[in-house]
Design a protein around this motif. Structure first.
Motif, PDB file in Angstrom:
ATOM      1  N   ILE A  35       0.868  -1.142  -0.083  1.00  0.00           N
ATOM      2  CA  ILE A  35       0.061   0.090  -0.118  1.00  0.00           C
ATOM      3  C   ILE A  35       0.865   1.097  -0.011  1.00  0.00           C
ATOM      4  O   ILE A  35       2.059   1.032   0.302  1.00  0.00           O
ATOM      5  N   ASP A  36       0.171   2.493  -0.086  1.00  0.00           N
ATOM      6  CA  ASP A  36       0.995   3.503  -0.449  1.00  0.00           C
ATOM      7  C   ASP A  36       1.305   4.076   0.951  1.00  0.00           C
ATOM      8  O   ASP A  36       0.201   4.250   1.997  1.00  0.00           O
ATOM      9  N   ASP A  37       2.542   4.562   1.415  1.00  0.00           N
ATOM     10  CA  ASP A  37       2.971   4.814   3.076  1.00  0.00           C
ATOM     11  C   ASP A  37       2.168   6.155   3.226  1.00  0.00           C
ATOM     12  O   ASP A  37       2.051   6.376   4.267  1.00  0.00           O
ATOM     13  N   SER A  38       2.128   7.122   2.275  1.00  0.00           N
ATOM     14  CA  SER A  38       1.490   8.373   2.490  1.00  0.00           C
ATOM     15  C   SER A  38      -0.122   7.884   3.019  1.00  0.00           C
ATOM     16  O   SER A  38      -0.535   8.756   3.798  1.00  0.00           O
ATOM     17  N   GLY A  39      -0.614   7.068   2.527  1.00  0.00           N
ATOM     18  CA  GLY A  39      -1.991   6.879   2.951  1.00  0.00           C
ATOM     19  C   GLY A  39      -1.962   6.424   4.365  1.00  0.00           C
ATOM     20  O   GLY A  39      -2.780   6.568   5.218  1.00  0.00           O
ATOM     21  N   LEU A  40      -0.914   5.741   4.784  1.00  0.00           N
ATOM     22  CA  LEU A  40      -1.054   5.291   6.166  1.00  0.00           C
ATOM     23  C   LEU A  40      -0.781   6.435   6.974  1.00  0.00           C
ATOM     24  O   LEU A  40      -1.315   6.694   8.205  1.00  0.00           O
ATOM     25  N   VAL A  41       0.156   7.501   6.591  1.00  0.00           N
ATOM     26  CA  VAL A  41       0.407   8.807   7.351  1.00  0.00           C
ATOM     27  C   VAL A  41      -0.724   9.539   7.543  1.00  0.00           C
ATOM     28  O   VAL A  41      -1.154   9.972   8.639  1.00  0.00           O
ATOM     29  N   ARG A  92      -9.269  -0.588  -1.398  1.00  0.00           N
ATOM     30  CA  ARG A  92      -7.953  -0.461  -1.096  1.00  0.00           C
ATOM     31  C   ARG A  92      -7.278  -1.518  -0.287  1.00  0.00           C
ATOM     32  O   ARG A  92      -6.284  -1.678  -0.195  1.00  0.00           O
ATOM     33  N   CYS A  93      -8.312  -2.951  -0.284  1.00  0.00           N
ATOM     34  CA  CYS A  93      -7.545  -4.057   0.019  1.00  0.00           C
ATOM     35  C   CYS A  93      -6.652  -4.424  -1.111  1.00  0.00           C
ATOM     36  O   CYS A  93      -6.750  -4.364  -2.158  1.00  0.00           O
TER      37      CYS A  93
END
Length: 254
Positions: A35-41, A92-93
């Motif tokens: 996944i996109d790390d910016s999404g986690l942020v 997003r899964c």
């Protein structure tokens, strides 16, 4: 489980504490789940004001989400994140998240990271009776040494206090009466003490006093200041209203 390994380029972003608890960086977590790390942020940054379903779930589990960017994501929290992106993230899964979640469901994140980082349980050193006795004696000696140092410091402080007292008694003291505190100073002292005691802003307390003067005396100091250009206390002093203000402050703020 052999299908999932820590890529060498992010291996440094995994760590284990002395108890074997594992932590991952946000980038490493995103890489494992594809996944996109910016999404986690963005998820974590929203935790305080507008938590997402993921951050709300983590908060309910007791995790301090806002610390993840500095301290890393705990292994147990990562398991929750993996489950979210495997089952609950909708479009997003990711397949990678599903594979990771299934693998960790059997063995656990912590066990996997411990294995990947070749962690071993620290050996507990058992002392013989003589070693334990020696250790206790050394601790007592250290405590006694610290107490002796503390006693010396107290003796020095006491001597300095005694010397200061003697010097103070030798000082020539004024025989004149000390000047009294003017009303303006007394009012300021009342306001300052109230503000410091109750953690209230000075402006709020002054506004309260001016409001009381208006309701009790029909005296609008702010309106007078707008007309004269003076500061409120200067205006009150000019209008000879300090006695009234002092009485109100004594009643309302003490």
């Amino acid at each position: 489980m052999s299908k999932i390994i820590i890529p060498e380029e992010i291996r440094s972003e995994f760590r284990l504490d002395k108890e074997g608890k594992a932590f991952l960086s946000i980038r490493a977590s995103a890489r494992l789940l594809n996944i996109d790390d910016s999404g986690l942020v963005r998820h974590f940054q929203s935790a305080e004001k507008n938590p997402t379903n993921l951050t709300q779930k983590l908060i309910e589990k007791g995790f301090q989400v806002l610390t993840f960017s500095l301290d890393g994501i705990p292994d147990v929290a990562f398991a929750e994140i993996a489950e979210y992106y495997a089952m609950d993230a909708g479009k997003r899964c990711t397949q990678q998240a599903k594979m990771v979640y299934k693998a960790f469901a059997a063995i656990g994140v912590r066990t996997w990271i411990q294995s990947e980082l070749h962690w071993q349980q620290p050996q507990v050193q058992h002392l013989t009776p003589s070693q334990a006795l020696l250790q206790s004696v050394m601790m007592l000696v250290e405590i006694e040494h610290k107490l002796a140092i503390q006693d010396q410091r107290l003796m020095v402080i006491e001597a300095e206090k005694q010397q200061a007292t003697e010097e103070l008694t030798r000082l020539p003291l004024s025989s004149d009466l000390a000047p009294s505190i003017p009303l303006r100073g007394k009012i300021n002292m009342i306001v300052r003490n109230k503000a410091q005691r109750d953690l209230i802003s000075y402006n709020a307390l002054w506004s309260k006093l001016y409001q009381q003067m208006y309701y009790r005396l029909s005296y609008d100091v702010k309106a007078r200041c707008r007309h004269s250009g003076m500061k409120p206390l200067d205006q009150i002093e000019k209008d000879k209203m300090f006695d009234a203000l002092y009485a109100i402050a004594s009643e309302v703020l003490t």
